[in-house]
Design an enzyme around this catalytic site. Structure first.
Site, short mmCIF file in Angstrom:
data_model
loop_
_atom_site.label_atom_id
_atom_site.label_comp_id
_atom_site.label_asym_id
_atom_site.label_seq_id
_atom_site.Cartn_x
_atom_site.Cartn_y
_atom_site.Cartn_z
N TYR A 1 0.86 -1.19 0.00
CA TYR A 1 0.00 0.00 0.00
C TYR A 1 0.89 1.23 0.00
O TYR A 1 1.80 1.34 0.82
CB TYR A 1 -0.91 0.00 1.23
CG TYR A 1 -1.82 1.22 1.31
CD1 TYR A 1 -2.85 1.40 0.40
CD2 TYR A 1 -1.64 2.19 2.30
CE1 TYR A 1 -3.69 2.51 0.47
CE2 TYR A 1 -2.48 3.30 2.38
CZ TYR A 1 -3.49 3.45 1.47
OH TYR A 1 -4.32 4.55 1.54
N ASP B 1 9.28 2.99 0.19
CA ASP B 1 8.21 3.63 0.94
C ASP B 1 8.38 3.22 2.40
O ASP B 1 7.95 2.14 2.80
CB ASP B 1 6.85 3.19 0.37
CG ASP B 1 5.69 3.84 1.10
OD1 ASP B 1 5.91 4.43 2.18
OD2 ASP B 1 4.55 3.76 0.58
N LYS C 1 3.85 9.15 8.73
CA LYS C 1 3.46 8.62 10.04
C LYS C 1 4.35 9.16 11.17
O LYS C 1 4.18 10.32 11.53
CB LYS C 1 3.36 7.10 9.97
CG LYS C 1 2.26 6.72 8.95
CD LYS C 1 1.66 5.35 9.05
CE LYS C 1 0.39 5.29 8.20
NZ LYS C 1 0.50 4.52 6.97
C1 LIG Z 1 0.00 4.98 5.52
C2 LIG Z 1 0.85 4.69 4.35
C3 LIG Z 1 0.90 5.54 3.24
C4 LIG Z 1 -0.03 6.70 3.06
O1 LIG Z 1 0.14 7.71 4.00
P1 LIG Z 1 -1.09 8.72 4.26
O2 LIG Z 1 -0.49 9.74 5.18
O3 LIG Z 1 -2.18 7.90 4.87
O4 LIG Z 1 -1.48 9.29 2.94
C5 LIG Z 1 1.82 5.27 2.24
N1 LIG Z 1 2.63 4.21 2.32
C6 LIG Z 1 2.61 3.37 3.37
C7 LIG Z 1 3.57 2.23 3.41
C8 LIG Z 1 1.70 3.57 4.41
O5 LIG Z 1 1.65 2.69 5.41
#
Ligand SMILES: *Cc1c(COP(=O)(O)O)cnc(C)c1O
Length: 399
Positions: free
Chosen positions: A117, A210, A238
């Site tokens: 994701y 990511d 985060k």
């Molecule tokens: C939460 C998440 C995102 C998206 O971040 P948002 O601040 O919710 O847009 C992207 N990549 C990973 C791996 C995530 O866990």
């Protein structure tokens, strides 16, 4: 909550690792805003920093000194990041990094892994984990065919598939959660991250990690430090916002200087580098010293071992996959190595176990396709109370 056949819980407040719902129930919170929090809810130092910053104004749409201090703090921690740009969400940071990768390479296609994701970026929603997996949404209506068509999807931990896809496609980027946590926690097999690095180098694609979840969590310098594999671009979020909306993307100065106004790749955000989020992030980092990572490791290990033993004792077949600050209990007889493996889990049993935990005041991700987020706020007593509740919940399943 729908996926485990429960009404949603409305949160009224939290302190440390405890939350209360609108009906007055109390829970030990293992979700921690999906890993945005590492020091728990309402940490006094973080709240103090936010209040001080708020007293001086909440947004200027112009640089502040604190924003630069935070950028330096992040660059000092994350090994491959020399220069970075702040955004307000992980989604935005991913979107912008992909745009940069396309600009730099002059190519369009992007390789992502099934079950990963990367926020709700149009082109990356296909076979995505997290909420899309939870609600069984394979691809998302409203996404341009062209956007979805520029995405190449490969199974995680499958070296052969990566080699084939990188030979067949002219890729702008290979994007990966270096330790995927949005299909449940599925760490990379030996040498898999090294293979991604090697294939990117050989084919001229950029490697994008990511690290929105893994950054500042699985190690001080994220998964890239833990595994010693350096990406070209890194996405952070985060924890990087200390519980407020902030995220970032960064990499080598030579790449990041392509971003406007230094370069020609446009990206902007009115609230990016927002003073409150920057203050929360700086206070969060100040509390994240080396001993903190030792404590997070021990706490996660004790929790993982306790959950494994409890399942064994009840005769319930699970795989507890863990890494400092991350953990998933897969209802599977075999270790889970990819999205297909996660999908094969006993989702009914997972749901029943979750409901039994909630009834005992333990709040965990209500989905097999998410991770628990052990934090520095969780106490030893809360760990053992969780293990006891888990044992009772496993017992309820077995009977
Ligand atoms: C939460 C998440 C995102 C998206 O971040 P948002 O601040 O919710 O847009 C992207 N990549 C990973 C791996 C995530 O866990």
């Amino acid at each position: 909550m729908r996926s485990i056949s429960r009404d949603p819980i409305f949160i009224a407040g939290g302190a440390g690792a405890t939350i209360w719902d609108a009906d007055g129930n109390e829970y030990i919170d293992w979700v921690q805003s999906w890993g945005s929090l590492i020091h728990g809810h309402a940490h006094p130092s973080v709240l103090g920093a936010i209040a001080t910053a708020a007293g001086k104004g909440t947004t200027f749409g112009a640089p502040t000194e604190a924003e630069v201090v935070l950028a330096a703090e992040i660059a000092q921690r994350i090994p491959s990041v020399q220069m970075l740009r702040m955004t307000s969400s992980g989604t935005e940071a991913v979107m912008s990094a992909i745009r940069l990768a396309r600009a730099v390479t002059g190519r369009e296609e992007v390789l992502k892994f099934a079950g990963a994701y990367h926020g709700h970026v149009d082109g990356l929603l296909a076979q995505a984990g997290s909420g899309l997996a939870t609600h069984a949404i394979p691809a998302c209506p409203g996404v341009l065919q062209a956007a979805a068509g520029a995405t190449v999807i490969v199974p995680w931990n499958d070296p052969e598939a990566v080699v084939q896809a990188t030979e067949r496609h002219q890729l702008a980027a290979i994007i990966a959660e270096p330790v995927p946590a949005n299909m449940g926690l599925v760490p990379p097999r030996d040498d898999f991250l090294e293979l991604l690095r090697e294939r990117a180098d050989r084919t001229g694609a950029l490697l994008v990690f990511d690290e929105v979840i893994t950054g500042f969590r699985v190690a001080r310098g994220g998964a890239q430090e833990r595994y010693g594999v350096m990406p070209d671009l890194t996405i952070l979020g985060k924890i990087a916002g200390g519980g407020l909306p902030a995220a970032a993307y960064g990499g080598a100065r030579s790449l990041m200087e392509r971003i406007a106004p230094a370069g020609d790749v446009y990206q902007a955000g009115t609230l990016s580098g927002n003073p409150l989020a920057v203050a929360a992030a700086l206070a969060t980092f100040e509390l994240l010293d080396t001993p903190a990572y030792g404590r997070l490791q021990v706490l996660t290990d004790v929790l993982a071992d306790g959950l494994r033993d409890a399942a064994l004792l009840a005769g319930v077949s699970v795989q507890v996959q863990a890494m400092p600050g991350l953990l998933t209990v897969f209802f599977s007889a075999e270790p889970v190595g990819d999205y297909a493996g996660a999908m094969r889990c006993d989702l009914q049993a997972y749901g029943a176990w979750c409901r039994a935990l909630l009834a005992r005041g333990i709040y965990t991700p209500p989905s097999q396709f998410e991770a628990w987020f052990p934090s520095l706020a969780h106490t030893d007593e809360q760990v053992s109370r969780t293990v006891q509740a888990a044992a009772a919940a496993f017992g309820e399943l077995a009977s």
